[in-house]
Design a protein around this motif. Structure first.
Motif, PDB file in Angstrom:
ATOM      1  N   ILE A 155      65.139  79.812  32.662  1.00 33.15           N
ATOM      2  CA  ILE A 155      64.342  78.552  32.856  1.00 33.15           C
ATOM      3  C   ILE A 155      64.624  78.136  34.391  1.00 33.15           C
ATOM      4  O   ILE A 155      65.592  78.621  35.027  1.00 33.15           O
ATOM      5  N   GLU A 156      63.829  77.285  34.739  1.00 32.05           N
ATOM      6  CA  GLU A 156      63.876  76.618  36.141  1.00 32.05           C
ATOM      7  C   GLU A 156      64.548  75.287  36.076  1.00 32.05           C
ATOM      8  O   GLU A 156      64.013  74.509  35.122  1.00 32.05           O
ATOM      9  N   VAL A 157      65.582  75.233  36.679  1.00 29.62           N
ATOM     10  CA  VAL A 157      66.236  73.584  36.607  1.00 29.62           C
ATOM     11  C   VAL A 157      65.916  73.019  37.982  1.00 29.62           C
ATOM     12  O   VAL A 157      66.534  73.481  39.159  1.00 29.62           O
ATOM     13  N   ASP A 158      65.187  71.765  37.662  1.00 35.85           N
ATOM     14  CA  ASP A 158      64.833  71.205  39.028  1.00 35.85           C
ATOM     15  C   ASP A 158      65.666  69.827  39.150  1.00 35.85           C
ATOM     16  O   ASP A 158      65.856  69.101  37.930  1.00 35.85           O
ATOM     17  N   ARG A 159      65.863  69.196  40.353  1.00 27.55           N
ATOM     18  CA  ARG A 159      66.543  68.048  40.586  1.00 27.55           C
ATOM     19  C   ARG A 159      65.365  66.929  40.897  1.00 27.55           C
ATOM     20  O   ARG A 159      65.760  65.879  41.448  1.00 27.55           O
ATOM     21  N   ASP A 160      64.287  67.434  41.180  1.00 27.13           N
ATOM     22  CA  ASP A 160      63.042  66.662  41.652  1.00 27.13           C
ATOM     23  C   ASP A 160      61.849  66.765  40.436  1.00 27.13           C
ATOM     24  O   ASP A 160      61.636  67.737  39.949  1.00 27.13           O
ATOM     25  N   LEU A 161      61.919  65.257  39.869  1.00 19.99           N
ATOM     26  CA  LEU A 161      60.791  65.535  38.938  1.00 19.99           C
ATOM     27  C   LEU A 161      59.445  66.037  39.305  1.00 19.99           C
ATOM     28  O   LEU A 161      58.751  66.544  38.345  1.00 19.99           O
ATOM     29  N   ASP A 162      59.093  65.671  40.411  1.00 24.27           N
ATOM     30  CA  ASP A 162      57.675  66.235  40.907  1.00 24.27           C
ATOM     31  C   ASP A 162      57.687  67.785  40.979  1.00 24.27           C
ATOM     32  O   ASP A 162      56.650  68.411  40.459  1.00 24.27           O
ATOM     33  N   GLN A 163      58.923  68.468  40.988  1.00 21.00           N
ATOM     34  CA  GLN A 163      58.842  70.084  41.345  1.00 21.00           C
ATOM     35  C   GLN A 163      58.781  70.449  39.761  1.00 21.00           C
ATOM     36  O   GLN A 163      58.307  71.436  39.525  1.00 21.00           O
ATOM     37  N   ALA A 164      59.502  69.471  38.971  1.00 23.24           N
ATOM     38  CA  ALA A 164      59.547  70.221  37.572  1.00 23.24           C
ATOM     39  C   ALA A 164      58.084  69.996  36.722  1.00 23.24           C
ATOM     40  O   ALA A 164      57.591  71.064  36.313  1.00 23.24           O
ATOM     41  N   ALA A 165      57.369  68.984  37.153  1.00 25.72           N
ATOM     42  CA  ALA A 165      56.103  68.672  36.701  1.00 25.72           C
ATOM     43  C   ALA A 165      54.916  69.443  37.091  1.00 25.72           C
ATOM     44  O   ALA A 165      53.694  69.737  36.815  1.00 25.72           O
ATOM     45  N   ARG A 166      55.224  70.070  38.546  1.00 27.81           N
ATOM     46  CA  ARG A 166      53.968  70.790  39.532  1.00 27.81           C
ATOM     47  C   ARG A 166      53.519  71.806  38.533  1.00 27.81           C
ATOM     48  O   ARG A 166      53.907  72.645  38.219  1.00 27.81           O
ATOM     49  N   GLY A 167      52.139  71.590  38.290  1.00 28.43           N
ATOM     50  CA  GLY A 167      51.521  72.853  37.667  1.00 28.43           C
ATOM     51  C   GLY A 167      51.636  72.827  36.028  1.00 28.43           C
ATOM     52  O   GLY A 167      50.963  73.701  35.468  1.00 28.43           O
TER      53      GLY A 167
END
Length: 348
Positions: free
Chosen positions: A71-83
């Protein structure tokens, strides 16, 4: 599979009969159940996880590792939601946090994205629908499952209103608050009582605002203790962002080191002279004093001999015996109808 909050989301996925998404963003999953359900349902999809609370992030990461998931773990919501074509979320209790979430998904996810956000029925309000409607053209409620329901949002409005942080003048400082940070840009009663004793805080070479929220206490420490190294610690992404912005707004960005961390776990033994803390007694919407008790235990480890822990908490919470046992001599400094402030000192 998980609790009712996660099950109602997957039940709604079945009703919608959506095409298989290429990317799924899982947001604020408290126990990893949404993540595991998404992996089982769409084994070929990219999975991104973003949680405001560090403990939730670690739980999700651990569940993924145990299940052998990449999985990809992101600490920026925009990065997690991107695409992402699909976003699965637990509804935050704060409308400001929901506004941030909805705006970010609408701006950064795929044009065909569907956002499914669920919570306990007793915590759902019509205002949540209204908040989502600021950023999505289609919003409706799902059928209930037990005591949980989901809100379904589609047709994103990427050019919708961008959430602005709340700002206020509090205790001689400018406070900046993002998302669901505790107390927003206001001064909560416990912190007000604690800061009223600020002129009694001891001189310190190193001082920590533990559970710093918007950073109001950290900024007070940096202002009143000009020679101190001041650290603000919180497990929440929104809190860290808010504390950094509050420090910058008051010209104290260079004085305050704001960290996202699980309490004092990354602070060395006998390294701190002063800890000031308004500890949480909730996790999400549930009462939970375990975090505060862990903070007290860890404070005993990191305080230098003669170091002090200043704590504010509800009068009904039985922390004083733990403070005496773990830290040392504990005295009541002040008390009002709802809160009390104690000072605990490590032996020299």
């Amino acid at each position: 599979m998980g609790d009712q909050v996660s099950r109602v989301i997957m039940a709604e996925v079945d009703r919608l009969d959506l095409p298989a998404p290429r990317r799924v963003a899982v947001l604020d999953d408290h126990d990893g159940s949404l993540l595991l359900a998404a992996a089982e349902r769409w084994p070929d999809a990219e999975l991104a996880l973003c949680c405001d609370d560090l403990a939730d992030e670690r739980d999700g990461r651990a569940q993924a590792e145990q299940a052998g998931l990449r999985i990809e773990v992101d600490r920026d919501l925009d990065q997690a939601a991107r695409g992402a074509q699909l976003c699965l979320a637990r509804l935050p209790k704060s409308l400001d946090a929901l506004d941030d979430l909805a705006a970010t998904v609408a701006r950064h996810a795929a044009a065909e994205v569907v956002l499914l956000a669920s919570g306990r029925v007793k915590h759902l309000t019509r205002s949540m629908n209204t908040t989502l409607e600021r950023h999505f053209g289609e919003v409706r409620g799902s059928l209930g499952l037990g005591k949980a329901r989901a809100l379904v949002a589609a047709a994103p409005r990427p050019d919708g209103p961008e959430p602005e942080p709340r700002r206020a003048a509090v205790a001689g400082l400018e406070v900046v608050a993002y998302g669901g940070v505790f107390a927003g840009a206001a001064l909560d009663p416990g912190t007000r009582l604690l800061l009223a004793q600020a002129d009694r805080f001891p001189t310190a070479a190193t001082a920590i605002d533990l559970g710093c929220g918007t950073g109001l206490i950290a900024c007070t420490l940096a202002r009143d203790l000009p020679d101190a190294t001041v650290i603000g610690i919180d497990s929440s992404l929104a809190a860290v962002r808010s504390a950094q912005a509050t420090a910058a707004a008051n010209g104290l960005a260079e004085r305050i080191d704001v960290r996202r961390s699980d309490g004092l776990t990354e602070v060395g033994d006998h390294a701190v002279d002063l800890i000031v803390c308004n500890p949480p007694f909730h996790r999400g919407t549930a009462k939970d004093s375990s975090t505060a008790l862990t903070m007290i235990t860890d404070a005993a480890r990191v305080l230098r001999p003669g170091g002090e822990l200043w704590l504010v908490y509800n009068t009904h919470l039985p922390y004083r015996s733990t403070l005496r046992a773990m830290i040392g001599r504990t005295e009541l400094i002040t008390q009002d109808q709802g809160y009390l402030v104690t000072r605990s000192r490590r032996p020299d």
